[in-house]
Design an enzyme around this catalytic site. Structure first.
Site, PDB file in Angstrom:
ATOM      1  N   GLN A  36      23.950   2.717 -20.582  1.00  0.00           N
ATOM      2  CA  GLN A  36      24.775   3.919 -20.541  1.00  0.00           C
ATOM      3  C   GLN A  36      23.905   5.163 -20.398  1.00  0.00           C
ATOM      4  O   GLN A  36      22.800   5.224 -20.958  1.00  0.00           O
ATOM      5  CB  GLN A  36      25.598   4.011 -21.829  1.00  0.00           C
ATOM      6  CG  GLN A  36      26.524   5.191 -21.942  1.00  0.00           C
ATOM      7  CD  GLN A  36      27.607   5.211 -20.878  1.00  0.00           C
ATOM      8  OE1 GLN A  36      27.320   5.518 -19.715  1.00  0.00           O
ATOM      9  NE2 GLN A  36      28.832   4.881 -21.263  1.00  0.00           N
ATOM     10  N   ALA A  94      28.566   7.612 -13.684  1.00  0.00           N
ATOM     11  CA  ALA A  94      27.931   6.392 -13.179  1.00  0.00           C
ATOM     12  C   ALA A  94      28.509   5.157 -13.847  1.00  0.00           C
ATOM     13  O   ALA A  94      28.812   4.154 -13.186  1.00  0.00           O
ATOM     14  CB  ALA A  94      26.418   6.458 -13.397  1.00  0.00           C
ATOM     15  N   TYR A  95      28.657   5.209 -15.159  1.00  0.00           N
ATOM     16  CA  TYR A  95      29.191   4.062 -15.910  1.00  0.00           C
ATOM     17  C   TYR A  95      30.620   3.743 -15.461  1.00  0.00           C
ATOM     18  O   TYR A  95      30.959   2.577 -15.207  1.00  0.00           O
ATOM     19  CB  TYR A  95      29.162   4.375 -17.401  1.00  0.00           C
ATOM     20  CG  TYR A  95      29.527   3.216 -18.288  1.00  0.00           C
ATOM     21  CD1 TYR A  95      28.569   2.274 -18.661  1.00  0.00           C
ATOM     22  CD2 TYR A  95      30.820   3.068 -18.772  1.00  0.00           C
ATOM     23  CE1 TYR A  95      28.907   1.208 -19.495  1.00  0.00           C
ATOM     24  CE2 TYR A  95      31.164   2.009 -19.594  1.00  0.00           C
ATOM     25  CZ  TYR A  95      30.200   1.087 -19.957  1.00  0.00           C
ATOM     26  OH  TYR A  95      30.544   0.026 -20.776  1.00  0.00           O
ATOM     27  N   ALA A  96      31.471   4.779 -15.343  1.00  0.00           N
ATOM     28  CA  ALA A  96      32.844   4.557 -14.913  1.00  0.00           C
ATOM     29  C   ALA A  96      32.896   3.986 -13.499  1.00  0.00           C
ATOM     30  O   ALA A  96      33.684   3.080 -13.206  1.00  0.00           O
ATOM     31  CB  ALA A  96      33.637   5.862 -14.992  1.00  0.00           C
ATOM     32  N   LYS A 134      31.754   0.266 -13.683  1.00  0.00           N
ATOM     33  CA  LYS A 134      32.735  -0.631 -14.302  1.00  0.00           C
ATOM     34  C   LYS A 134      34.006  -0.751 -13.464  1.00  0.00           C
ATOM     35  O   LYS A 134      34.636  -1.803 -13.432  1.00  0.00           O
ATOM     36  CB  LYS A 134      33.059  -0.155 -15.716  1.00  0.00           C
ATOM     37  CG  LYS A 134      31.885  -0.299 -16.686  1.00  0.00           C
ATOM     38  CD  LYS A 134      31.391  -1.738 -16.789  1.00  0.00           C
ATOM     39  CE  LYS A 134      30.314  -1.899 -17.838  1.00  0.00           C
ATOM     40  NZ  LYS A 134      29.843  -3.295 -17.969  1.00  0.00           N
TER      41      LYS A 134
END
Length: 258
Positions: free
Chosen positions: A101, A162-164, A167
């Site tokens: 993260q 970036a994480y969203a 995923k």
């Protein structure tokens, strides 16, 4: 047939070998131990050999192997499945649990943070799915691939572009590969954790305002724990999920139903 025999016929993983990333702690560790308790031998993909997870798996009577690889390095990831084959092992189950993260408002998000998160959380998942899928197809293995997504597979989140994005990509990758392989005997599904009390969420837990906002929306009235994922990973790895494909199973305390 006794109750034990019936459950064994559906959920037993005896004779299977699972390859799992991100199993040194948190959700991944609990999933690895759950698969082992259900009968599977485990291949742990990790940066180095320093872990007690291998010994914990062996303590429940299963074989455990460590394959050292750097999930942030594309070349290293590309050699994992062929390396496992050279060890004389076959892969019946793949669990992509590793993730990192980075947090920053979108207008200040750094290129290097974007690249790091996309590599580990999405590109590595694609590479391992692709290579493991080919491994299964070439050997006629009726396999199970389980990708760990997130609530951010469905929602944008805050300060985590970036994480969203990664995923969200995992959810679509899971659906696409399921479409390609389900008729060939490979089930590709995913698990989408909600807010879980792990090291990755330590910043949220420590933020009194954001933590209170999160708790107020969770119908279960608690943060999740890594133990909450043991049943679902065994289910998705077993015969019990043979007619499932492309699903992202939410384990979120009811968050998405709110």
């Amino acid at each position: 047939m006794s109750t034990a025999e019936y459950l064994q016929s559906i959920f037993s993983l005896e004779g299977k070998t699972a390859l799992i990333t991100g199993a040194t702690r948190g959700i991944g560790k609990n999933m690895a131990l759950a698969l082992a308790k259900a009968g599977a031998d485990i291949i742990l993909v990790q940066r180095d050999g320093k872990t007690g997870v291998k010994e914990e798996i062996e303590a429940v009577g299963r074989k455990a192997y460590i394959y050292e690889a750097d999930l942030s390095d594309r070349k290293s990831v590309g050699g994992i499945v062929s390396g496992v084959e050279k060890m004389g092992l076959s892969i019946d189950i793949l669990v992509n649990s590793a993730g990192i993260q980075r947090r920053n408002p979108s207008e200040n998000f750094l290129d290097e943070d974007w690249d790091a998160v996309i590599q580990v959380n999405l590109t590595t998942v694609f590479t391992l799915c692709r290579d493991t899928g080919k491994h299964m197809l070439d050997r006629g293995i009726k396999g199970k691939i389980i990708n760990v997504g997130s609530l951010q597979s469905f929602q944008g989140g805050i300060t985590i572009p970036a994480y969203a994005s990664a995923k969200g990509g995992v959810a679509m990758l899971t659906k696409c590969m399921s479409n390609d392989w389900l008729a060939k005997g490979i089930n590709v599904n995913g698990i989408a954790p909600g807010y879980i009390a792990t090291e990755m969420n330590s910043a949220l837990i420590a933020d009194p305002v954001r933590s209170e906002q999160i708790m107020a929306r969770i119908p279960a009235k608690r943060w999740g724990s890594p133990a909450d994922f043991e049943g679902v990973v065994v289910f998705l790895a077993s015969h019990g999920s043979d007619f499932m494909g492309g699903e992202m199973v939410l384990v979120d305390g009811g968050w998405m139903a709110r």
